[in-house]
Design a protein around this motif. Sequence first.
Motif, PDB file in Angstrom:
ATOM      1  N   THR A  14       0.838  -1.196   0.000  1.00 23.41           N
ATOM      2  CA  THR A  14       0.000   0.000   0.000  1.00 23.41           C
ATOM      3  C   THR A  14       0.877   1.251   0.000  1.00 23.41           C
ATOM      4  OG1 THR A  14      -1.811  -1.117   1.136  1.00 23.41           O
ATOM      5  CG2 THR A  14      -1.751   1.273   1.274  1.00 23.41           C
ATOM      6  N   GLY A  15       0.532   2.172  -0.884  1.00 20.85           N
ATOM      7  CA  GLY A  15       1.308   3.399  -1.018  1.00 20.85           C
ATOM      8  C   GLY A  15       2.410   3.312  -2.058  1.00 20.85           C
ATOM      9  N   SER A  17       4.148   2.016  -5.914  1.00 20.32           N
ATOM     10  CA  SER A  17       3.897   2.338  -7.314  1.00 20.32           C
ATOM     11  C   SER A  17       4.189   1.146  -8.213  1.00 20.32           C
ATOM     12  CB  SER A  17       4.781   3.507  -7.760  1.00 20.32           C
ATOM     13  OG  SER A  17       4.494   4.676  -7.027  1.00 20.32           O
ATOM     14  N   ARG A  65      -5.514  11.708 -10.094  1.00 22.29           N
ATOM     15  CA  ARG A  65      -4.408  12.274  -9.305  1.00 22.29           C
ATOM     16  C   ARG A  65      -3.493  11.197  -8.713  1.00 22.29           C
ATOM     17  NH1 ARG A  65      -8.736  15.229  -8.463  1.00 22.29           N
ATOM     18  NH2 ARG A  65      -9.358  14.074  -6.596  1.00 22.29           N
ATOM     19  N   ARG A  66      -3.776   9.918  -9.008  1.00 21.40           N
ATOM     20  CA  ARG A  66      -2.850   8.852  -8.585  1.00 21.40           C
ATOM     21  C   ARG A  66      -2.277   8.092  -9.778  1.00 21.40           C
ATOM     22  NH1 ARG A  66      -4.605   4.601  -5.794  1.00 21.40           N
ATOM     23  NH2 ARG A  66      -6.743   4.710  -6.592  1.00 21.40           N
ATOM     24  N   ASN A  83       0.421   5.221  -8.906  1.00 14.06           N
ATOM     25  CA  ASN A  83       1.074   5.701  -7.698  1.00 14.06           C
ATOM     26  C   ASN A  83       0.117   5.645  -6.515  1.00 14.06           C
ATOM     27  OD1 ASN A  83       3.423   6.502  -9.227  1.00 14.06           O
ATOM     28  ND2 ASN A  83       2.262   8.300  -9.891  1.00 14.06           N
ATOM     29  N   ASN A  84       0.707   5.643  -5.328  1.00 15.00           N
ATOM     30  CA  ASN A  84      -0.087   5.618  -4.103  1.00 15.00           C
ATOM     31  C   ASN A  84      -1.171   4.532  -4.173  1.00 15.00           C
ATOM     32  OD1 ASN A  84      -1.035   6.341  -1.583  1.00 15.00           O
ATOM     33  ND2 ASN A  84      -2.306   8.021  -2.360  1.00 15.00           N
ATOM     34  N   LYS A  86      -3.632   1.494  -3.492  1.00 15.06           N
ATOM     35  CA  LYS A  86      -4.471   1.117  -2.355  1.00 15.06           C
ATOM     36  C   LYS A  86      -4.930  -0.324  -2.548  1.00 15.06           C
ATOM     37  CE  LYS A  86      -6.247   5.858  -2.190  1.00 15.06           C
ATOM     38  NZ  LYS A  86      -7.463   6.707  -2.216  1.00 15.06           N
ATOM     39  N   ASP A  89      -7.247  -1.122  -5.321  1.00 15.64           N
ATOM     40  CA  ASP A  89      -6.749  -1.100  -6.697  1.00 15.64           C
ATOM     41  C   ASP A  89      -6.369  -2.493  -7.190  1.00 15.64           C
ATOM     42  OD1 ASP A  89      -5.024   1.922  -5.875  1.00 15.64           O
ATOM     43  OD2 ASP A  89      -6.862   1.743  -7.057  1.00 15.64           O
ATOM     44  N   SER A 120      -1.700  -4.797   2.256  1.00 16.05           N
ATOM     45  CA  SER A 120      -1.946  -3.734   3.251  1.00 16.05           C
ATOM     46  C   SER A 120      -0.961  -3.803   4.392  1.00 16.05           C
ATOM     47  CB  SER A 120      -3.369  -3.850   3.786  1.00 16.05           C
ATOM     48  OG  SER A 120      -3.576  -5.137   4.312  1.00 16.05           O
TER      49      SER A 120
END
Length: 120
Positions: A14-15, A17, A65-66, A83-84, A86, A89, A120
């Motif tokens: 998580t977080g 790329s 925006r990700r 990116n970023n 979750k 995704d 996670s």
Amino acid sequence: QVQLVESGGGLVQTGGSLSLSCAASGTIFRANAMGWYRQGPGIQRKLVATITTDGDTNYAHSVKRRFVISRDSGKNTVYLQMNNLKPEDAAVYYCNALLLDVGRIPRVAWGQGTHVTVSS
């Protein structure tokens, strides 16, 4: 015959790329709009992002925006920078292309899918 070959999926925290790429090959005259869709377990395939030959982009609200979609029209290749990331995704990501074959016949092509797993 047209093929879309995807690469770049995998496991990420998580977080983190990941970058996906998809190359179209075969009897192609021109690839028009290209894009990415994703399908999670038990969920209908949904649009992630698309890009036209002019570079106009469209994103699902959940990835704005990700994620960034781009293309190299000379190589009939589309990319997705994620990116970023979750956990939501996580899915199988499919490349899609609307194209004209060498006979100028419109075609819709799909890739075989690449797995993206987000821990996670």
